[in-house]
Design a protein around this motif. Sequence first.
Motif, PDB file in Angstrom:
ATOM      1  N   ASP A   1     175.931 -58.176  85.872  1.00  0.00           N
ATOM      2  CA  ASP A   1     174.633 -57.494  85.894  1.00  0.00           C
ATOM      3  C   ASP A   1     174.428 -56.662  84.632  1.00  0.00           C
ATOM      4  OD1 ASP A   1     173.995 -58.585  88.336  1.00  0.00           O
ATOM      5  OD2 ASP A   1     174.654 -56.858  89.499  1.00  0.00           O
ATOM      6  N   PHE A   2     175.488 -56.059  84.147  1.00  0.00           N
ATOM      7  CA  PHE A   2     175.423 -55.283  82.909  1.00  0.00           C
ATOM      8  C   PHE A   2     175.026 -56.169  81.731  1.00  0.00           C
ATOM      9  CE2 PHE A   2     177.624 -53.715  79.076  1.00  0.00           C
ATOM     10  CZ  PHE A   2     177.084 -52.434  78.970  1.00  0.00           C
ATOM     11  N   LEU A   3     175.704 -57.293  81.574  1.00  0.00           N
ATOM     12  CA  LEU A   3     175.424 -58.190  80.457  1.00  0.00           C
ATOM     13  C   LEU A   3     174.030 -58.790  80.541  1.00  0.00           C
ATOM     14  CD1 LEU A   3     178.860 -60.046  80.294  1.00  0.00           C
ATOM     15  CD2 LEU A   3     178.038 -58.285  78.713  1.00  0.00           C
ATOM     16  N   ASP A   4     173.552 -59.042  81.743  1.00  0.00           N
ATOM     17  CA  ASP A   4     172.230 -59.647  81.911  1.00  0.00           C
ATOM     18  C   ASP A   4     171.098 -58.709  81.528  1.00  0.00           C
ATOM     19  OD1 ASP A   4     173.081 -62.138  82.832  1.00  0.00           O
ATOM     20  OD2 ASP A   4     173.205 -61.446  84.908  1.00  0.00           O
ATOM     21  N   ALA A   5     171.346 -57.389  81.512  1.00  0.00           N
ATOM     22  CA  ALA A   5     170.248 -56.438  81.377  1.00  0.00           C
ATOM     23  C   ALA A   5     170.304 -55.543  80.153  1.00  0.00           C
ATOM     24  CB  ALA A   5     170.188 -55.554  82.631  1.00  0.00           C
TER      25      ALA A   5
ATOM     26  N   ASP B   1     172.064 -67.588  79.728  1.00  0.00           N
ATOM     27  CA  ASP B   1     171.058 -66.605  79.308  1.00  0.00           C
ATOM     28  C   ASP B   1     169.844 -66.641  80.237  1.00  0.00           C
ATOM     29  OD1 ASP B   1     169.395 -64.849  77.985  1.00  0.00           O
ATOM     30  OD2 ASP B   1     168.787 -66.319  76.466  1.00  0.00           O
ATOM     31  N   ALA B   2     169.791 -65.683  81.175  1.00  0.00           N
ATOM     32  CA  ALA B   2     168.670 -65.613  82.129  1.00  0.00           C
ATOM     33  C   ALA B   2     167.554 -64.702  81.652  1.00  0.00           C
ATOM     34  CB  ALA B   2     169.184 -65.133  83.483  1.00  0.00           C
ATOM     35  N   ARG B   3     167.661 -64.122  80.480  1.00  0.00           N
ATOM     36  CA  ARG B   3     166.695 -63.115  80.042  1.00  0.00           C
ATOM     37  C   ARG B   3     165.258 -63.618  79.911  1.00  0.00           C
ATOM     38  NH1 ARG B   3     169.341 -58.359  76.882  1.00  0.00           N
ATOM     39  NH2 ARG B   3     171.350 -58.271  77.958  1.00  0.00           N
ATOM     40  N   PRO B   4     165.034 -64.855  79.490  1.00  0.00           N
ATOM     41  CA  PRO B   4     163.634 -65.306  79.408  1.00  0.00           C
ATOM     42  C   PRO B   4     162.901 -65.279  80.742  1.00  0.00           C
ATOM     43  CG  PRO B   4     165.038 -66.736  78.108  1.00  0.00           C
ATOM     44  CD  PRO B   4     165.951 -65.838  78.884  1.00  0.00           C
ATOM     45  N   ALA B   5     163.624 -65.252  81.864  1.00  0.00           N
ATOM     46  CA  ALA B   5     162.956 -65.223  83.173  1.00  0.00           C
ATOM     47  C   ALA B   5     162.050 -64.015  83.303  1.00  0.00           C
ATOM     48  CB  ALA B   5     163.996 -65.218  84.291  1.00  0.00           C
ATOM     49  N   ARG B   6     162.410 -62.885  82.672  1.00  0.00           N
ATOM     50  CA  ARG B   6     161.575 -61.695  82.764  1.00  0.00           C
ATOM     51  C   ARG B   6     160.203 -61.941  82.148  1.00  0.00           C
ATOM     52  NH1 ARG B   6     165.765 -57.152  80.580  1.00  0.00           N
ATOM     53  NH2 ARG B   6     166.147 -58.789  79.064  1.00  0.00           N
ATOM     54  N   SER B   7     160.175 -62.577  80.987  1.00  0.00           N
ATOM     55  CA  SER B   7     158.907 -62.806  80.301  1.00  0.00           C
ATOM     56  C   SER B   7     158.096 -63.904  80.972  1.00  0.00           C
ATOM     57  CB  SER B   7     159.162 -63.162  78.833  1.00  0.00           C
ATOM     58  OG  SER B   7     159.833 -62.105  78.191  1.00  0.00           O
TER      59      SER B   7
ATOM     60  N   CYS C   1     181.881 -66.721  74.951  1.00  0.00           N
ATOM     61  CA  CYS C   1     180.600 -67.382  74.675  1.00  0.00           C
ATOM     62  C   CYS C   1     179.600 -67.154  75.806  1.00  0.00           C
ATOM     63  CB  CYS C   1     180.818 -68.876  74.455  1.00  0.00           C
ATOM     64  SG  CYS C   1     181.632 -69.287  72.890  1.00  0.00           S
ATOM     65  N   LEU C   2     180.063 -67.224  77.046  1.00  0.00           N
ATOM     66  CA  LEU C   2     179.173 -67.005  78.183  1.00  0.00           C
ATOM     67  C   LEU C   2     178.720 -65.546  78.253  1.00  0.00           C
ATOM     68  CD1 LEU C   2     180.951 -69.178  80.904  1.00  0.00           C
ATOM     69  CD2 LEU C   2     178.811 -69.691  79.707  1.00  0.00           C
ATOM     70  N   ALA C   3     179.625 -64.611  77.936  1.00  0.00           N
ATOM     71  CA  ALA C   3     179.250 -63.198  77.916  1.00  0.00           C
ATOM     72  C   ALA C   3     178.207 -62.933  76.839  1.00  0.00           C
ATOM     73  CB  ALA C   3     180.486 -62.331  77.698  1.00  0.00           C
ATOM     74  N   ALA C   4     178.413 -63.489  75.656  1.00  0.00           N
ATOM     75  CA  ALA C   4     177.443 -63.320  74.575  1.00  0.00           C
ATOM     76  C   ALA C   4     176.097 -63.916  74.955  1.00  0.00           C
ATOM     77  CB  ALA C   4     177.978 -63.962  73.295  1.00  0.00           C
ATOM     78  N   ALA C   5     176.129 -65.081  75.574  1.00  0.00           N
ATOM     79  CA  ALA C   5     174.884 -65.729  75.985  1.00  0.00           C
ATOM     80  C   ALA C   5     174.134 -64.892  77.011  1.00  0.00           C
ATOM     81  CB  ALA C   5     175.177 -67.116  76.545  1.00  0.00           C
ATOM     82  N   ARG C   6     174.844 -64.252  77.928  1.00  0.00           N
ATOM     83  CA  ARG C   6     174.182 -63.394  78.910  1.00  0.00           C
ATOM     84  C   ARG C   6     173.490 -62.217  78.231  1.00  0.00           C
ATOM     85  NH1 ARG C   6     177.587 -63.412  84.559  1.00  0.00           N
ATOM     86  NH2 ARG C   6     175.601 -62.579  85.311  1.00  0.00           N
ATOM     87  N   LEU C   7     173.970 -61.833  77.058  1.00  0.00           N
ATOM     88  CA  LEU C   7     173.313 -60.793  76.265  1.00  0.00           C
ATOM     89  C   LEU C   7     172.139 -61.336  75.461  1.00  0.00           C
ATOM     90  CD1 LEU C   7     176.529 -59.014  74.964  1.00  0.00           C
ATOM     91  CD2 LEU C   7     174.756 -57.928  76.365  1.00  0.00           C
ATOM     92  N   GLY C   8     171.906 -62.645  75.557  1.00  0.00           N
ATOM     93  CA  GLY C   8     170.832 -63.268  74.791  1.00  0.00           C
ATOM     94  C   GLY C   8     171.221 -63.588  73.363  1.00  0.00           C
ATOM     95  N   LEU C   9     172.527 -63.647  73.085  1.00  0.00           N
ATOM     96  CA  LEU C   9     173.017 -63.865  71.729  1.00  0.00           C
ATOM     97  C   LEU C   9     173.631 -65.252  71.587  1.00  0.00           C
ATOM     98  CD1 LEU C   9     174.935 -60.477  71.308  1.00  0.00           C
ATOM     99  CD2 LEU C   9     172.640 -61.004  70.451  1.00  0.00           C
ATOM    100  N   ASP C  10     173.387 -65.877  70.441  1.00  0.00           N
ATOM    101  CA  ASP C  10     174.113 -67.099  70.113  1.00  0.00           C
ATOM    102  C   ASP C  10     175.555 -66.710  69.812  1.00  0.00           C
ATOM    103  OD1 ASP C  10     175.338 -69.091  68.206  1.00  0.00           O
ATOM    104  OD2 ASP C  10     173.496 -70.156  68.717  1.00  0.00           O
TER     105      ASP C  10
END
Length: 437
Positions: free
Chosen positions: A231-235, A76-82, A196-205
């Motif tokens: 890239d789709f899952l990350d964004a 889950d790389a999404r927190p990097a934006r904030s 699990c990795l795909a879900a995590a990239r979406l920011g989901l447990d």
Amino acid sequence: MNAVPELAIRWEWEAAPSVKAPEHRATWARIEIVVDSDHVTLVEDQESGSSRRSIYCPLYPLAEWAAYNWWLLRADARPARSVDMRGPEHYDSRQFRRHSLRGIGDGFLWPNLVIIPEGEHKRLIWQRDRFPTPGKPIRFLADGEAFLDRESVERELISVISAVLTRLAEQGVTDTSLEKEWAGVQSADPDEIEFCLAAARLGLDPYSEAEPYQHLIMRAAAELRGNLLGDFLDAVEPARMGQALDWIGGARSEIGRAPEAEAEAARVLREEIRRSQAAPGNWSWEKGWNQAREVRRILGLADQEVFDLSSYMNSVDRPTADRGLQAIGGSPGDSGPLAVIEPGRPASSRRFTLSRALWHYLWESEPLFLVTTAYTERQKVERAFAAELLAPAHGIGELLSVPPEIAIQDDLDGIAAHFQVSPMVIKHQLDNQLLVS
């Protein structure tokens, strides 16, 4: 910054007969967390005013936190934006706490250490406590940031989990939530790991939040491949995955129908790049800068010269289905690149986004690609490439009438107008290149 810093979590077991919770009593320890030579656990004792490099608390909560957030810490790389926008001291959402040791809780004060996966690296940021925490006897004093090898960080967390489970077994403490959670992680088969990795990239447990989106995750995996899927899952926002996949399908058809010829210059440039021997650099931003310099070198552009993007990238306007997906591009057959981009964007923003799309065409081989709001390692390469391609740091330095350290906004605005980019691009170039020794 050390090129290859390491994370080390060290502990010495301590007796704690008065602690009530058996898993805490069994794993009470003196704990040090070190990144390279920086002690993340450097603290000030509030009562005595003295400092030390370790904390005293059970190791169990750290192991349990790592196990419960394992997939998110991996993908889950999404927190990097904030973090990039505001800094971790201002960000306290549930998603952020999953990546921060401060979110461990359990009644103990842990350092404000954030772990964010970014491609082959993990980004670690730790910040001191500016003020004492009410009711807590210590205050953390260290600040720092480092990019570490992804696998080495994961190995260190696994070593903590394994050591705690061994210690619990030795002390006769069994059937803990940590034991059950980690057994589930370790027993996952390849298909479950992929989900699990795909879900995590979406920011989901994956275990508690991903079920409502399972069919959309599976649809995305069936329709998209490679970096396009990642890239789709990350964004994308999970709730908009269906509309976003429909948008990609429509854009894919539009790209496939695009006429050939207009971007002949882009094809020639890509062939020249593939014959070049440019060194990409060690870090994502260095790769992007060096790749952009190679493009300008091949084209014979001076550092102050404006890059004519229209000769290398065609575009069509089409509203996007999700704000995280800024453009989709590709090259039909042997023709040059075409990007489908959201209409109505400011000219400078549009120019920057299309330059990021050009990076995909020039430096990657996939026929379809996304430009997104994510802050993954690859997206950082794109952004650095676009900034240096459109507004070279050396050119900015030559155009500045004052030293970079005393430049004001009016100076940046004038240079931004010259290069046809936003003043923010000029400021980033100034901060990241001209003001860095």
